[in-house]
Design an enzyme around this catalytic site. Structure first.
Site, PDB file in Angstrom:
ATOM      1  N   LYS A  58       0.642  -1.336  -0.114  1.00  0.00           N
ATOM      2  CA  LYS A  58      -0.004  -0.065   0.019  1.00  0.00           C
ATOM      3  C   LYS A  58       1.038   1.182   0.041  1.00  0.00           C
ATOM      4  CE  LYS A  58       0.751   1.392   4.309  1.00  0.00           C
ATOM      5  NZ  LYS A  58       1.494   2.658   4.717  1.00  0.00           N
ATOM      6  N   PRO A  67       9.570  -4.314  -0.489  1.00  0.00           N
ATOM      7  CA  PRO A  67      10.646  -4.067   0.440  1.00  0.00           C
ATOM      8  C   PRO A  67      10.314  -3.758   1.963  1.00  0.00           C
ATOM      9  CG  PRO A  67      10.351  -2.159  -0.930  1.00  0.00           C
ATOM     10  CD  PRO A  67       9.514  -3.168  -1.396  1.00  0.00           C
ATOM     11  N   VAL A  68      11.470  -4.552   2.989  1.00  0.00           N
ATOM     12  CA  VAL A  68      11.118  -4.670   4.303  1.00  0.00           C
ATOM     13  C   VAL A  68      11.184  -3.212   4.875  1.00  0.00           C
ATOM     14  CG1 VAL A  68      11.800  -5.944   6.287  1.00  0.00           C
ATOM     15  CG2 VAL A  68      11.842  -6.872   4.101  1.00  0.00           C
ATOM     16  N   ALA A  69      10.555  -2.828   5.828  1.00  0.00           N
ATOM     17  CA  ALA A  69      10.668  -1.651   6.610  1.00  0.00           C
ATOM     18  C   ALA A  69      10.785  -0.563   5.796  1.00  0.00           C
ATOM     19  CB  ALA A  69      11.849  -1.720   7.559  1.00  0.00           C
ATOM     20  N   ALA A  70       9.739  -0.338   4.869  1.00  0.00           N
ATOM     21  CA  ALA A  70       9.833   0.545   4.022  1.00  0.00           C
ATOM     22  C   ALA A  70       8.693   1.637   3.798  1.00  0.00           C
ATOM     23  CB  ALA A  70       9.336  -0.170   2.430  1.00  0.00           C
ATOM     24  N   ALA A 108       3.775  -1.155   4.068  1.00  0.00           N
ATOM     25  CA  ALA A 108       3.003  -2.310   4.769  1.00  0.00           C
ATOM     26  C   ALA A 108       3.219  -3.724   4.395  1.00  0.00           C
ATOM     27  CB  ALA A 108       1.290  -1.918   4.678  1.00  0.00           C
ATOM     28  N   GLY A 109       4.478  -4.039   4.071  1.00  0.00           N
ATOM     29  CA  GLY A 109       4.854  -5.479   3.593  1.00  0.00           C
ATOM     30  C   GLY A 109       4.627  -6.466   4.431  1.00  0.00           C
ATOM     31  N   GLY A 110       4.904  -5.975   5.927  1.00  0.00           N
ATOM     32  CA  GLY A 110       4.401  -7.158   6.812  1.00  0.00           C
ATOM     33  C   GLY A 110       3.346  -7.335   7.183  1.00  0.00           C
ATOM     34  N   SER A 111       2.671  -6.178   7.235  1.00  0.00           N
ATOM     35  CA  SER A 111       1.075  -6.123   7.608  1.00  0.00           C
ATOM     36  C   SER A 111       0.229  -6.989   6.263  1.00  0.00           C
ATOM     37  CB  SER A 111       0.461  -4.726   7.624  1.00  0.00           C
ATOM     38  OG  SER A 111       1.211  -3.998   8.510  1.00  0.00           O
ATOM     39  N   ASP A 136      -2.133  -1.192  10.706  1.00  0.00           N
ATOM     40  CA  ASP A 136      -1.991  -1.270   9.315  1.00  0.00           C
ATOM     41  C   ASP A 136      -2.875  -2.431   8.612  1.00  0.00           C
ATOM     42  OD1 ASP A 136      -1.069   1.342   8.928  1.00  0.00           O
ATOM     43  OD2 ASP A 136       0.722   0.675   8.219  1.00  0.00           O
TER      44      ASP A 136
HETATM   45  O1  C5P Z   1       0.077  -0.634  15.398  1.00  0.00           O
HETATM   46  P1  C5P Z   1       1.619  -0.998  15.153  1.00  0.00           P
HETATM   47  O2  C5P Z   1       2.217  -1.904  15.943  1.00  0.00           O
HETATM   48  O3  C5P Z   1       2.036  -1.036  13.693  1.00  0.00           O
HETATM   49  O4  C5P Z   1       2.477   0.353  15.607  1.00  0.00           O
HETATM   50  C1  C5P Z   1       3.849   0.436  16.004  1.00  0.00           C
HETATM   51  C2  C5P Z   1       4.223   1.649  16.706  1.00  0.00           C
HETATM   52  O5  C5P Z   1       3.989   2.920  15.914  1.00  0.00           O
HETATM   53  C3  C5P Z   1       3.516   1.939  17.916  1.00  0.00           C
HETATM   54  O6  C5P Z   1       3.710   1.163  18.940  1.00  0.00           O
HETATM   55  C4  C5P Z   1       3.397   3.478  18.121  1.00  0.00           C
HETATM   56  O7  C5P Z   1       4.661   3.545  18.606  1.00  0.00           O
HETATM   57  C5  C5P Z   1       3.557   4.099  16.599  1.00  0.00           C
HETATM   58  N1  C5P Z   1       2.156   4.181  16.126  1.00  0.00           N
HETATM   59  C6  C5P Z   1       1.560   5.400  16.613  1.00  0.00           C
HETATM   60  N2  C5P Z   1       0.397   6.001  16.310  1.00  0.00           N
HETATM   61  C7  C5P Z   1      -0.388   4.908  15.121  1.00  0.00           C
HETATM   62  C8  C5P Z   1       0.378   3.834  14.712  1.00  0.00           C
HETATM   63  C9  C5P Z   1       1.457   3.549  15.168  1.00  0.00           C
HETATM   64  O8  C5P Z   1       2.062   6.205  17.557  1.00  0.00           O
HETATM   65  N3  C5P Z   1      -1.556   5.455  14.836  1.00  0.00           N
END
Ligand code: C5P
Length: 298
Positions: free
Chosen positions: A11, A94-97, A100-103, A136
């Site tokens: 995405k 790509p990873v950590a990009a 939303a690759g992992g999601s 995500d």
């Molecule tokens: O939900 P997810 O595990 O993807 O989020 C990872 C981190 O990103 C959360 O622990 C938080 O620190 C930050 N985050 C946030 N607000 C969001 C989504 C993520 O602060 N709406």
């Protein structure tokens, strides 16, 4: 043996606004999310034990992998109905990009299990389960175009985006989403993107309006942590694209075009500077709806 193959689409965020920091540590967001053709492919196969393999050595091959956490969540929730599974991830996203690759892999596993095990879960039920594993992931269950609010997990479908053509650049490093949110000083953000303008553009099927509404308040925070990302954005603008934006918390940056020919021309030029650039496009609901191939019992 139960088997399925699922296409897990990446995405981009056409718009990402952050409204405020919440008491639970998350941030309240309003995002227009869009699925794109760049994808991973996931194979699920009934097995003697839960097991994951992948072609990408940067992915954790253990139970912490989001795809594997999806398997164990579904087995726990629907005990006796979900067998042990082997998951094979063919990674292209790509990873950590910030794409939303992992999601999307996680969502794909949940969708696949729902089908091969005949669980009969609705999209909303799957989104609720998915929200337990990450903000995500619910979008990746539905899509291809949606408004995400709350911490990103509350999904409202939007009219399908008229086809946009995209050129992506992923720098050779990742960024940490918690660090990007942690570095954001939301009260200092003077200009917020116009989410409603993007929604109106989608409703009208007006590509120019959608493109003009693109914006991401996380850009500044990521640029502070990784100045190279801002350099890439500036380089992409200088190469002749008008609409260039970081996706999610980054570091991927994309240029968006209304016409395929414009994107192809730009891609051929940009590749001289960024050989790893990727040409892709937004996808339709029809393409998304065909993502699970259930091979049934073989
Ligand atoms: O939900 P997810 O595990 O993807 O989020 C990872 C981190 O990103 C959360 O622990 C938080 O620190 C930050 N985050 C946030 N607000 C969001 C989504 C993520 O602060 N709406």
């Amino acid at each position: 043996m139960l088997q399925a193959k699922i296409t897990a689409y990446a995405k981009i965020n056409l718009v990402l606004d952050v409204l405020r920091k919440r008491e639970d540590g998350y941030h309240e967001v309003a995002m227009v999310m869009q699925a794109v053709d760049l994808h991973d492919t996931i194979h699920l196969k009934e097995a003697e034990r839960n097991w994951i393999t992948t072609n990408n050595r940067h992915i954790p091959m253990n139970m912490n992998n989001l795809a594997m956490r999806a398997v164990t969540l579904m087995q726990r929730e629907f005990s006796g109905q979900v067998p042990k599974l082997e998951v094979t991830l063919e990674k292209q996203i790509p990873v950590a990009a910030g794409m939303a690759g992992g999601s999307t892999d996680c969502a794909a596993v949940m969708l696949g299990i729902n089908q091969i095990c005949n669980l009969g879960l609705t999209q909303k039920e799957l989104e609720y389960l998915a929200s337990q594993l990450g903000s995500d992931i619910p979008f990746c269950i539905g899509g291809p175009t949606a408004l995400a609010t709350g911490r990103g997990e509350l999904i409202e479908p939007l009219p399908e985006c008229p086809e946009l053509h995209l050129v992506l650049v992923k720098p050779p490093f990742g960024v940490s989403t918690p660090k990007v949110y942690g570095n954001l000083r939301i009260h200092e953000v003077a200009e917020h993107p116009d989410v409603q303008q993007c929604i109106d553009g989608l409703k009208a099927g007006d590509k120019a309006q959608v493109l003009n509404a693109m914006g991401n308040v996380l850009e500044r925070s990521t640029f502070e942590l990784q100045p190279k990302v801002e350099q890439i954005k500036n380089g992409m603008l200088a190469c002749g694209a008008e609409h260039v934006l970081m996706s999610g918390s980054g570091p991927t940056v994309f240029a968006a075009f209304a016409e395929q020919s414009q994107a192809e021309q730009y891609y051929n030029k940009l590749r001289r500077q960024y050989p790893g650039a990727v040409l892709t496009r937004t996808i339709s609901k029809k393409q998304l709806d065909e993502r699970v191939e259930n091979y049934g019992r073989k």
